[in-house]
Design a protein around this motif. Structure first.
Motif, PDB file in Angstrom:
ATOM      1  N   LEU B 184       8.143   8.667  23.848  1.00 20.46           N
ATOM      2  CA  LEU B 184       7.670   8.940  25.396  1.00 20.46           C
ATOM      3  C   LEU B 184       7.904   7.402  26.034  1.00 20.46           C
ATOM      4  O   LEU B 184       7.989   7.482  27.307  1.00 20.46           O
ATOM      5  N   GLU B 185       7.583   6.444  25.508  1.00 19.22           N
ATOM      6  CA  GLU B 185       7.709   5.238  26.069  1.00 19.22           C
ATOM      7  C   GLU B 185       9.146   4.683  26.537  1.00 19.22           C
ATOM      8  O   GLU B 185       9.370   3.991  27.467  1.00 19.22           O
ATOM      9  N   TRP B 186      10.055   5.400  25.850  1.00 19.64           N
ATOM     10  CA  TRP B 186      11.535   5.048  26.160  1.00 19.64           C
ATOM     11  C   TRP B 186      11.915   6.199  27.194  1.00 19.64           C
ATOM     12  O   TRP B 186      12.919   5.843  28.010  1.00 19.64           O
ATOM     13  N   GLN B 187      11.176   7.145  27.374  1.00 22.19           N
ATOM     14  CA  GLN B 187      11.667   8.412  28.054  1.00 22.19           C
ATOM     15  C   GLN B 187      12.956   8.912  27.634  1.00 22.19           C
ATOM     16  O   GLN B 187      13.642   8.951  28.602  1.00 22.19           O
ATOM     17  N   GLY B 188      13.313   8.772  26.436  1.00 21.88           N
ATOM     18  CA  GLY B 188      14.560   9.163  26.154  1.00 21.88           C
ATOM     19  C   GLY B 188      14.534   9.112  24.434  1.00 21.88           C
ATOM     20  O   GLY B 188      13.827   8.788  23.570  1.00 21.88           O
ATOM     21  N   GLN B 193      17.596   1.279  14.887  1.00 19.39           N
ATOM     22  CA  GLN B 193      17.915  -0.027  15.251  1.00 19.39           C
ATOM     23  C   GLN B 193      17.080  -0.603  16.747  1.00 19.39           C
ATOM     24  O   GLN B 193      16.719  -1.654  16.734  1.00 19.39           O
ATOM     25  N   ARG B 194      16.857   0.335  17.599  1.00 16.55           N
ATOM     26  CA  ARG B 194      16.326   0.177  18.605  1.00 16.55           C
ATOM     27  C   ARG B 194      14.899  -0.265  18.540  1.00 16.55           C
ATOM     28  O   ARG B 194      14.086  -1.197  18.966  1.00 16.55           O
ATOM     29  N   ARG B 195      14.240   0.630  17.647  1.00 20.33           N
ATOM     30  CA  ARG B 195      12.773   0.739  17.294  1.00 20.33           C
ATOM     31  C   ARG B 195      12.788  -0.914  16.574  1.00 20.33           C
ATOM     32  O   ARG B 195      11.795  -1.576  16.775  1.00 20.33           O
ATOM     33  N   LEU B 196      13.477  -1.279  15.727  1.00 19.52           N
ATOM     34  CA  LEU B 196      13.463  -2.493  14.822  1.00 19.52           C
ATOM     35  C   LEU B 196      13.695  -3.712  15.994  1.00 19.52           C
ATOM     36  O   LEU B 196      12.884  -4.524  15.901  1.00 19.52           O
ATOM     37  N   ARG B 197      14.603  -3.533  16.772  1.00 20.86           N
ATOM     38  CA  ARG B 197      14.701  -4.549  17.871  1.00 20.86           C
ATOM     39  C   ARG B 197      13.290  -4.753  18.755  1.00 20.86           C
ATOM     40  O   ARG B 197      12.826  -6.025  18.973  1.00 20.86           O
ATOM     41  N   ASN B 198      12.794  -3.506  18.778  1.00 27.15           N
ATOM     42  CA  ASN B 198      11.615  -3.666  19.738  1.00 27.15           C
ATOM     43  C   ASN B 198      10.489  -4.481  19.076  1.00 27.15           C
ATOM     44  O   ASN B 198       9.758  -5.253  19.580  1.00 27.15           O
ATOM     45  N   CYS B 199      10.421  -4.117  17.772  1.00 26.95           N
ATOM     46  CA  CYS B 199       9.463  -4.642  17.010  1.00 26.95           C
ATOM     47  C   CYS B 199       9.548  -6.161  16.708  1.00 26.95           C
ATOM     48  O   CYS B 199       8.660  -7.045  16.687  1.00 26.95           O
ATOM     49  N   ILE B 200      10.762  -6.404  16.532  1.00 28.89           N
ATOM     50  CA  ILE B 200      11.356  -8.045  16.161  1.00 28.89           C
ATOM     51  C   ILE B 200      10.695  -8.764  17.688  1.00 28.89           C
ATOM     52  O   ILE B 200      10.265 -10.042  17.814  1.00 28.89           O
ATOM     53  N   GLY B 202       8.899  -7.929  19.744  1.00 31.15           N
ATOM     54  CA  GLY B 202       7.232  -7.784  19.764  1.00 31.15           C
ATOM     55  C   GLY B 202       6.532  -9.035  19.118  1.00 31.15           C
ATOM     56  O   GLY B 202       5.626  -9.331  19.746  1.00 31.15           O
ATOM     57  N   VAL B 203       7.138  -9.364  18.209  1.00 29.72           N
ATOM     58  CA  VAL B 203       6.734 -10.766  17.490  1.00 29.72           C
ATOM     59  C   VAL B 203       7.010 -12.013  17.951  1.00 29.72           C
ATOM     60  O   VAL B 203       7.000 -12.873  17.449  1.00 29.72           O
ATOM     61  N   ARG B 204       7.792 -11.690  19.109  1.00 27.29           N
ATOM     62  CA  ARG B 204       8.294 -12.835  19.729  1.00 27.29           C
ATOM     63  C   ARG B 204       9.516 -13.505  18.911  1.00 27.29           C
ATOM     64  O   ARG B 204       9.211 -14.796  18.618  1.00 27.29           O
ATOM     65  N   SER B 205      10.412 -12.628  18.314  1.00 28.51           N
ATOM     66  CA  SER B 205      11.269 -13.408  17.198  1.00 28.51           C
ATOM     67  C   SER B 205      12.824 -12.887  17.980  1.00 28.51           C
ATOM     68  O   SER B 205      12.510 -12.075  18.608  1.00 28.51           O
ATOM     69  N   GLU B 206      13.778 -13.448  17.711  1.00 31.44           N
ATOM     70  CA  GLU B 206      15.112 -13.328  18.177  1.00 31.44           C
ATOM     71  C   GLU B 206      15.907 -12.107  17.418  1.00 31.44           C
ATOM     72  O   GLU B 206      15.900 -12.132  16.120  1.00 31.44           O
ATOM     73  N   PRO B 207      16.029 -10.910  18.043  1.00 25.65           N
ATOM     74  CA  PRO B 207      16.530  -9.975  17.106  1.00 25.65           C
ATOM     75  C   PRO B 207      17.878 -10.127  16.583  1.00 25.65           C
ATOM     76  O   PRO B 207      18.502 -11.222  17.204  1.00 25.65           O
ATOM     77  N   TYR B 208      18.251  -9.549  15.468  1.00 27.73           N
ATOM     78  CA  TYR B 208      19.561  -9.761  14.841  1.00 27.73           C
ATOM     79  C   TYR B 208      20.517  -9.396  15.840  1.00 27.73           C
ATOM     80  O   TYR B 208      20.250  -8.396  16.731  1.00 27.73           O
ATOM     81  N   PRO B 209      21.798  -9.787  15.950  1.00 21.29           N
ATOM     82  CA  PRO B 209      22.833  -9.277  16.731  1.00 21.29           C
ATOM     83  C   PRO B 209      23.066  -7.808  16.591  1.00 21.29           C
ATOM     84  O   PRO B 209      22.866  -7.295  15.089  1.00 21.29           O
ATOM     85  N   PRO B 210      23.568  -7.073  17.622  1.00 16.40           N
ATOM     86  CA  PRO B 210      23.832  -5.609  17.430  1.00 16.40           C
ATOM     87  C   PRO B 210      24.637  -5.506  16.002  1.00 16.40           C
ATOM     88  O   PRO B 210      25.784  -6.184  16.061  1.00 16.40           O
TER      89      PRO B 210
END
Lengths: 106, 238
Positions: B184-188, B193-200, B202-210
């Motif tokens: 619902l938050e994403w409205q889609g 991987q998007r969820r993992l990126r969001n979490c990463i 969220g802890v103010r870390s640099e997400p891994y490259p796509p």
């Protein structure tokens, strides 16, 4: 054409109150968000939903920018005769879509 | 005595079956996920079904043969001997076997195809690939590694504090058994991987490259961690 999910009972008894559920795929872009390039995304929402039963309006709704993407609307309807339900969604950028379903009084 | 208590605690934590995020959602959201005519994820599954026909997937694969596929991914790719997830597999099919231009991994058509394929496995228990032991170990290490300015690991929230609150939200155990899912938050619809990126982030870390192998390693660990849960794709989450 946007995809829709509609729940309409196939057969009903005369005088029965039935619940109709509608869901349509639509981004409902508010016009208040900025895109990746920092520019505002222009508003793209559904403005109006109408349901006609045998060409008689039985449910109408105006939609606004705060409504979530893929709007889900349900309403109830008393059915006295067989007929055709026509659902129409109209919105920005000339969006208009109509779906029809048949309701049969058993 | 202390040893006994420790053993009992270990048995409790090890013996606890994984709980799907579905179980901690509100009854209204659960009803939304259960009802195929209320679950917005089904709109994307229908998109995927149309793409499946349009892109000619059906000329090799029967839809019925897709049953169970999502339950065993990520899996080892025989040719490259590397772990790949379901999206990688669809991309490989498209680029190497069909010779078509690549689809961006998180663009609508790829998500829709993945949702359609994953939906075929709905209700089947996850069966992590036994050949992925290496990736799984790497994934577990990443899961337990403290990251970012907040210096938090995945495990600190999703193992140690699952069921408690983070601001107003219940922290789920973090099982990946319903992706791609409608958030619902994403409205889609969105990918794991998007969820993992969001979490990463969220802890103010640099997400891994796509497309980084770290994501697939995490996915492999998450699949093993959620062993026994059933595929819910397309799930609905707050």
């Amino acid at each position: 054409m946007a995809r829709t999910l509609l729940r309409v009972p196939a057969t009903v008894t005369r005088g029965e109150v039935v619940e109709i559920r509608t869901l349509i795929q639509h981004p409902m872009e508010t016009g208040f968000r900025s895109g990746e390039n920092g520019r505002m995304l222009s508003r793209d929402i559904i403005r109006r939903f109408t349901c006609l039963y045998n060409n008689r309006p039985v449910f109408e709704a105006e939609l606004h920018p705060a409504i979530a993407a893929n709007p889900y609307l349900t309403f109830t309807l008393r059915v006295d005769e067989s007929g055709i339900l026509a659902f129409t969604w109209e919105g920005d950028n000339g969006f208009s879509q109509t779906e029809t379903r048949t309701l049969t009084v058993a | 005595m202390r040893q006994l208590a420790a053993a009992a605690l270990a048995a409790l934590t090890l013996g606890a079956a994984p709980r799907s995020g579905f179980e901690t959602m509100t009854p209204e959201l659960q009803a939304m996920q259960r009802d195929d005519l209320a679950n917005p994820g089904m709109l994307y599954v229908a998109d995927g079904e149309a793409l499946w026909a349009q892109e000619g997937c059906g000329s090799c694969h029967a839809v019925a043969a897709m049953r169970g596929v999502a339950a065993r991914y990520p899996a080892l790719d025989a040719a490259s001997q590397t772990p790949i997830d379901l999206t990688d597999r669809i991309a490989q099919c498209r680029e190497a076997r069909q010779g078509k231009p690549a689809l961006p991994p998180e663009a609508a058509p790829m998500l829709a195809l993945a949702a359609f394929v994953a939906h075929q496995s709905r209700g089947m228990p996850l069966q992590p690939d036994a050949q992925l032991e290496g990736a799984r170990r790497q994934g577990e290490a990443l899961f337990r590694e403290r990251r970012g300015q907040l210096n938090l690991s995945c495990a600190q929230c999703h193992d140690d504090n699952a069921g408690r609150k983070l601001a107003g939200s219940t922290i789920p155990e973090g099982h990946a058994n319903g992706y791609p899912l409608y958030r619902l938050e994403w409205q889609g619809l969105g990918s794991l991987q998007r969820r993992l990126r969001n979490c990463i982030a969220g802890v103010r870390s640099e997400p891994y490259p796509p497309g980084a192998p770290e994501y697939v390693a995490l996915e492999a660990y998450l699949a093993a961690r959620a062993r026994g849960l059933v595929v819910e794709s397309p799930a609905v989450r707050p």
